[in-house]
Design a protein around this motif. Structure first.
Motif: not given
Length: 92
Positions: A44-46, A49-52, A57-60
């Motif tokens: 929400e802050m970014l 959605n959670k998939t994005t 961001f997290i996997h990279t």
């Protein structure tokens, strides 16, 4: 506020929580909010959605996370750093 805390409540009893809350030093407005965000809050802050959030961001590894037990949390500072890096990338 301390005088208020010492007054009995509507039931005629003393509430020790109010007393100790009145004695506590005032909090910093910067540190009032949570320092660790769950995935929904970070997304929400970014404004994604959670998939994005996970795939871009997290996997990279552009967004640092920590794991406590089975929960994955995002430090607020990591979200701020990501926003600054995205802002810098957009300015180039």
């Amino acid at each position: 506020m301390l005088a208020e805390a010492l007054q009995p409540n509507a039931f005629g009893t003393f509430n020790p929580r109010m007393y100790f809350r009145a004695l506590a030093p005032p909090r910093d407005t910067e540190s009032d909010g949570p320092r660790l965000l769950n995935m929904r809050e970070a997304a929400e802050m970014l404004r994604v959605n959670k998939t994005t959030l996970y795939t871009h961001f997290i996997h990279t590894r552009r967004l640092a996370t920590i794991q406590i037990g089975r929960r994955r949390l995002v430090p607020l500072e990591a979200v701020r750093e990501l926003i600054e890096s995205l802002r810098a990338d957009g300015a180039q």
